[in-house]
Design an enzyme around this catalytic site. Structure first.
Site, PDB file in Angstrom:
ATOM      1  N   HIS A   1      -1.735  -5.547   1.451  1.00  0.00           N
ATOM      2  CA  HIS A   1      -3.000  -6.238   1.186  1.00  0.00           C
ATOM      3  C   HIS A   1      -2.705  -7.670   0.755  1.00  0.00           C
ATOM      4  CE1 HIS A   1      -6.938  -7.249  -0.482  1.00  0.00           C
ATOM      5  NE2 HIS A   1      -6.268  -7.794  -1.477  1.00  0.00           N
TER       6      HIS A   1
ATOM      7  N   GLU B   1      -9.003 -11.025  -7.835  1.00  0.00           N
ATOM      8  CA  GLU B   1      -8.180  -9.813  -7.675  1.00  0.00           C
ATOM      9  C   GLU B   1      -6.989  -9.810  -8.638  1.00  0.00           C
ATOM     10  OE1 GLU B   1      -7.334  -9.616  -3.447  1.00  0.00           O
ATOM     11  OE2 GLU B   1      -9.399  -9.032  -2.970  1.00  0.00           O
TER      12      GLU B   1
ATOM     13  N   TYR C   1     -12.289  -2.925  -3.457  1.00  0.00           N
ATOM     14  CA  TYR C   1     -12.844  -2.987  -2.102  1.00  0.00           C
ATOM     15  C   TYR C   1     -14.377  -2.954  -2.110  1.00  0.00           C
ATOM     16  CZ  TYR C   1      -8.302  -2.485   0.308  1.00  0.00           C
ATOM     17  OH  TYR C   1      -7.043  -2.692   0.820  1.00  0.00           O
TER      18      TYR C   1
ATOM     19  N   ASN D   1      -1.942  -0.136   7.408  1.00  0.00           N
ATOM     20  CA  ASN D   1      -1.408  -1.486   7.659  1.00  0.00           C
ATOM     21  C   ASN D   1      -0.554  -2.045   6.505  1.00  0.00           C
ATOM     22  OD1 ASN D   1      -3.480  -2.166   5.920  1.00  0.00           O
ATOM     23  ND2 ASN D   1      -4.579  -3.475   7.365  1.00  0.00           N
TER      24      ASN D   1
ATOM     25  N   THR E   1      -5.594  -8.084  10.357  1.00  0.00           N
ATOM     26  CA  THR E   1      -5.943  -6.794   9.739  1.00  0.00           C
ATOM     27  C   THR E   1      -5.529  -5.621  10.632  1.00  0.00           C
ATOM     28  OG1 THR E   1      -7.803  -7.846   8.624  1.00  0.00           O
ATOM     29  CG2 THR E   1      -7.870  -5.444   8.811  1.00  0.00           C
TER      30      THR E   1
ATOM     31  N   LYS F   1       0.843  -1.196   0.000  1.00  0.00           N
ATOM     32  CA  LYS F   1       0.000   0.000   0.000  1.00  0.00           C
ATOM     33  C   LYS F   1       0.886   1.257   0.000  1.00  0.00           C
ATOM     34  CE  LYS F   1      -3.857  -2.356   2.342  1.00  0.00           C
ATOM     35  NZ  LYS F   1      -4.728  -2.378   3.562  1.00  0.00           N
TER      36      LYS F   1
ATOM     37  N   ARG G   1      -1.844 -14.708   3.824  1.00  0.00           N
ATOM     38  CA  ARG G   1      -2.581 -14.020   4.896  1.00  0.00           C
ATOM     39  C   ARG G   1      -1.863 -14.190   6.230  1.00  0.00           C
ATOM     40  NH1 ARG G   1      -6.930 -10.483   4.020  1.00  0.00           N
ATOM     41  NH2 ARG G   1      -7.815 -11.128   6.029  1.00  0.00           N
TER      42      ARG G   1
ATOM     43  N   PHE H   1     -15.610   3.392   7.339  1.00  0.00           N
ATOM     44  CA  PHE H   1     -14.214   3.735   7.029  1.00  0.00           C
ATOM     45  C   PHE H   1     -13.909   3.723   5.530  1.00  0.00           C
ATOM     46  CE2 PHE H   1     -14.260  -0.874   8.027  1.00  0.00           C
ATOM     47  CZ  PHE H   1     -13.705  -1.399   6.869  1.00  0.00           C
TER      48      PHE H   1
ATOM     49  N   ARG I   1       2.716  -7.187   9.133  1.00  0.00           N
ATOM     50  CA  ARG I   1       2.043  -6.115   9.872  1.00  0.00           C
ATOM     51  C   ARG I   1       2.513  -6.078  11.318  1.00  0.00           C
ATOM     52  NH1 ARG I   1      -3.818  -7.668   7.261  1.00  0.00           N
ATOM     53  NH2 ARG I   1      -3.819  -6.223   5.488  1.00  0.00           N
TER      54      ARG I   1
HETATM   55  P1  DAT Z   1      -7.731  -7.137   5.166  1.00  0.00           P
HETATM   56  O1  DAT Z   1      -6.939  -6.029   4.509  1.00  0.00           O
HETATM   57  O2  DAT Z   1      -6.974  -7.748   6.317  1.00  0.00           O
HETATM   58  O3  DAT Z   1      -8.237  -8.163   4.183  1.00  0.00           O
HETATM   59  P2  DAT Z   1     -10.445  -6.085   5.214  1.00  0.00           P
HETATM   60  O4  DAT Z   1     -10.593  -6.668   3.844  1.00  0.00           O
HETATM   61  O5  DAT Z   1     -11.485  -6.400   6.230  1.00  0.00           O
HETATM   62  O6  DAT Z   1      -9.018  -6.460   5.857  1.00  0.00           O
HETATM   63  O7  DAT Z   1     -10.364  -4.498   5.110  1.00  0.00           O
HETATM   64  C1  DAT Z   1      -9.602  -3.892   4.076  1.00  0.00           C
HETATM   65  C2  DAT Z   1      -8.830  -2.744   4.664  1.00  0.00           C
HETATM   66  O8  DAT Z   1      -9.723  -1.773   5.182  1.00  0.00           O
HETATM   67  C3  DAT Z   1      -7.927  -3.116   5.842  1.00  0.00           C
HETATM   68  O9  DAT Z   1      -6.674  -3.600   5.435  1.00  0.00           O
HETATM   69  C4  DAT Z   1      -7.814  -1.816   6.568  1.00  0.00           C
HETATM   70  C5  DAT Z   1      -9.169  -1.169   6.349  1.00  0.00           C
HETATM   71  N1  DAT Z   1     -10.051  -1.463   7.487  1.00  0.00           N
HETATM   72  C6  DAT Z   1     -10.659  -2.636   7.771  1.00  0.00           C
HETATM   73  N2  DAT Z   1     -11.382  -2.550   8.901  1.00  0.00           N
HETATM   74  C7  DAT Z   1     -11.231  -1.290   9.321  1.00  0.00           C
HETATM   75  C8  DAT Z   1     -11.736  -0.552  10.453  1.00  0.00           C
HETATM   76  N3  DAT Z   1     -12.528  -1.133  11.332  1.00  0.00           N
HETATM   77  N4  DAT Z   1     -11.351   0.738  10.583  1.00  0.00           N
HETATM   78  C9  DAT Z   1     -10.551   1.321   9.685  1.00  0.00           C
HETATM   79  N5  DAT Z   1     -10.040   0.706   8.607  1.00  0.00           N
HETATM   80  C10 DAT Z   1     -10.379  -0.579   8.431  1.00  0.00           C
HETATM   81 MG    MG Z   2      -9.651  -8.019   2.699  1.00  0.00          MG
END
Ligand code: DAT
Ligand code: MG
Length: 150
Positions: free
Chosen positions: A117, A128, A51, A114, A93, A11, A87, A59, A104
């Site tokens: 991805h 993806e 996304y 973080n 996350t 990222k 993962r 968020f 991370r």
């Molecule tokens: P991951 O990236 O571990 O697959 P995700 O797909 O649930 O997690 O979410 C995508 C991204 O969105 C994640 O890397 C960071 C952001 N994110 C997720 N949950 C969040 C939250 N509760 N508050 C702020 N940002 C968040």
């Molecule tokens: Mg995800």
């Protein structure tokens, strides 16, 4: 099998913090095979597609703003169980819940910064990689394959 693919992305914060090499190194050292890699500045529309499942989250606007704050490094990695293992290598996350030893867990603190991805299922890995690379991934065999797989 060994043709499983996952989409891994450094990222904008990971790029700025000089962690591109570190993240690539971990996947390479593990034995996974790089089949696609490009630095790019994805459009907001592209990030919203990537996304799409998070569109209703509070968020989401902040996530899209952060993800479009600078270039990213998009990668396709291939290998046995690369989605699940990828993962695990990334960590939870929320970085404060990521174990030390994970990417991370070693390099970041806030969930909204973080640094990387990784696809969350074999299906989303395929989807993806297609979204970010289309047909343009490389199909080649690693000469070390018999040293990595029995
Ligand atoms: P991951 O990236 O571990 O697959 P995700 O797909 O649930 O997690 O979410 C995508 C991204 O969105 C994640 O890397 C960071 C952001 N994110 C997720 N949950 C969040 C939250 N509760 N508050 C702020 N940002 C968040
Ligand atoms: Mg995800």
């Amino acid at each position: 099998g060994q043709k499983e693919v996952t989409f891994i992305m450094v990222k904008p914060d990971g790029v700025q913090r000089g962690l591109v090499g570190e993240i690539i190194k971990r996947f390479e050292s593990r034995g996974f095979q790089l089949v696609g890699c490009k630095m790019m500045s994805p459009s907001k529309e592209h990030l919203e597609k990537h996304y799409a499942d998070l569109k209703s989250k509070s968020f989401f606007p902040g996530l899209i703003k952060y993800m479009s704050s600078g270039p990213v490094v998009a990668m396709a990695w291939q290998g046995k169980s690369v989605v699940k293992t990828g993962r695990a290598m990334l960590g939870a996350t929320n970085p404060l819940e990521s174990n030390p030893g994970t990417i991370r867990g070693d390099f970041c603190i806030d969930i909204g910064r973080n640094i990387c991805h990784g696809s969350d299922s074999v299906e989303s890995g395929k989807h993806e990689v297609e979204l970010w690379f289309g047909e343009k991934t490389e199909d080649y065999s690693l000469c070390t394959e018999s040293m990595i797989y029995e």
